[in-house]
Design a protein around this motif. Sequence first.
Motif: not given
Length: 146
Positions: A127, A139, A10, A12, A130, A8
């Motif tokens: 996730v 993604v 950020n 993750e 968020r 993702f």
Amino acid sequence: MRRILFTFENGEKLPATLLEKKAPQTCEIVWEALPFSSLVKHSRWSGREVNFEIKTTNKPKKENQTISTSIGEVIYWRDWPVDSDPEVSEVLAIYYGAEHTRSHKGDEPVNVFAQIDYDCLGLLKAVGERIWLNGMEKVRIERIED
């Protein structure tokens, strides 16, 4: 056992195992479409679900279908009644909670073809929440090569 990775915006990373015995055709078709990037968004109808478009060269048949998903399940969906249309929308989704799959049309059967690693379900929930609160993000989905 084939595995895929969702990364993702950020940073993750959520690994998942393909359910090749339960949904062999869906697994193969998704595997062949990798890697790709997409915009992930939150579901409007099916609750705790994030989803994104995929384009495949072949359309999988209905297999391992359900309308009741569990946390961490990864699914494939398309508008099954119009599957002869080459431009039909195709979607992958990840559920971060148990849900009933539906749309404005009613129940929407989906192919369950992968499972996010159980030790990552807390991160998956974070996730998903968020994306629900902040909107779309990028993604990347790719193969995990051993």
